[in-house]
Scaffold this active site. Structure first.
Site, PDB file in Angstrom:
ATOM      1  N   SER A 166      37.760  33.373   7.773  1.00 10.59           N
ATOM      2  CA  SER A 166      37.426  34.254   6.662  1.00 10.59           C
ATOM      3  C   SER A 166      37.110  35.642   7.190  1.00 10.59           C
ATOM      4  O   SER A 166      36.559  35.794   8.294  1.00 10.59           O
ATOM      5  CB  SER A 166      36.205  33.714   5.906  1.00 10.59           C
ATOM      6  OG  SER A 166      35.713  34.674   4.993  1.00 10.59           O
ATOM      7  N   TYR A 168      28.173  30.095   5.278  1.00 10.90           N
ATOM      8  CA  TYR A 168      29.636  29.996   5.273  1.00 10.90           C
ATOM      9  C   TYR A 168      30.229  30.817   6.413  1.00 10.90           C
ATOM     10  O   TYR A 168      31.102  30.342   7.160  1.00 10.90           O
ATOM     11  CB  TYR A 168      30.175  30.470   3.933  1.00 10.90           C
ATOM     12  CG  TYR A 168      31.677  30.462   3.822  1.00 10.90           C
ATOM     13  CD1 TYR A 168      32.376  29.271   3.698  1.00 10.90           C
ATOM     14  CD2 TYR A 168      32.397  31.651   3.832  1.00 10.90           C
ATOM     15  CE1 TYR A 168      33.755  29.248   3.586  1.00 10.90           C
ATOM     16  CE2 TYR A 168      33.773  31.650   3.721  1.00 10.90           C
ATOM     17  CZ  TYR A 168      34.452  30.453   3.597  1.00 10.90           C
ATOM     18  OH  TYR A 168      35.823  30.448   3.492  1.00 10.90           O
TER      19      TYR A 168
END
Length: 253
Positions: free
Chosen positions: A147, A160
């Site tokens: 990400s 995350y």
């Protein structure tokens, strides 16, 4: 001839979003796809149906990725499916895509949330890749989905981002380890991507999210899938250990 004809691929978390788009894209290039899902069999079947409607080949494999023994269950189904379709258990392409996220105030995340996110987002890719080593063909491809959040500060998604930082380390070290076999290992890092969630049907919210991208837009899952397909192709044979930014310029500042 399609670029991946005769190849086999496992895409984790392929029942929706980037995983589904990736499975479809790799199938369009001729690969036989193992469509992994954790809970939503109906959506996984929809991925297979979309592939088969387009003339491709696919089958489903189910395994939860946050419980003990999950990876063994996954590979039992994978090897059975590969044997039935191609008469061998060789895997040419592994896409570690499955992941979960949670948002919250940085000071309020619990140990249980930490454990669950790391189990699915970091532990599972590590164990899946480790378990895949006997199956992976020489000159194969491993693509780990990370990400853009590993390069940005967004405190409400700290857990995350931490898990995805671990995935990037997995890429780096296994790229070195598997290079003697000609196997490339790369990271693809999306930014904000329309995964079909309800929030992407809210114009005002989408407009706000689009501002992160240099293109002033939100990615489609297919945009990221094209980058994964490149990393899985022969054209990417001299690229390994790389961080491929598929964030639409979100990291340009």
């Amino acid at each position: 001839m399609a670029k991946l004809t005769g190849r086999t691929a496992l895409v984790t978390g392929a029942s929706r979003g980037i995983g589904r788009a990736t499975a479809i894209r790799l199938a369009q290039e001729g690969a036989l796809i193992a469509v992994h899902y954790g809970h939503d069999e109906t959506s996984a079947r929809e991925t297979v149906d979309a592939i088969e409607k387009d003339g491709g080949r696919a089958f489903t494999v189910r395994a939860e990725l946050d419980v003990p023994g999950d990876v063994d269950v996954l590979f039992q189904s994978l090897e059975q499916g590969l044997a039935e379709h191609v008469g061998a258990t060789t895997l040419d392409i592994l896409v570690n895509n499955a992941g979960i996220s949670e948002k919250g105030e940085p000071g309020t995340f619990s140990g249980e949330q930490f454990d669950r996110l790391f189990a699915v987002n970091a532990r599972a890719p590590f164990l899946v890749l480790q378990r895949a080593l006997p199956n992976l063909a020489d000159n194969g491809r491993v693509i780990n989905i990370s990400s853009a959040l590993t390069r940005l500060a967004k405190p409400d998604e700290v857990l995350y981002a931490m898990t995805k930082g671990a995935v990037e380390q997995l890429t780096l070290h296994y790229a070195k380890h598997l290079a003697p076999r000609g196997i490339t290992v790369n990271t693809v890092a999306p930014g904000i991507t329309d995964n079909g969630s309800a929030v992407f049907s809210m114009p005002a919210v989408v407009e706000q999210m689009a501002r992160y991208s240099a293109f002033n837009g939100v990615a489609r899952a297919e945009d990221v899938a094209h980058v994964v397909a490149f990393a899985a192709s022969d054209e990417a044979r001299w690229v390994t250990g790389a961080f491929l930014d598929a964030s639409g310029g979100s990291l340009l500042g």
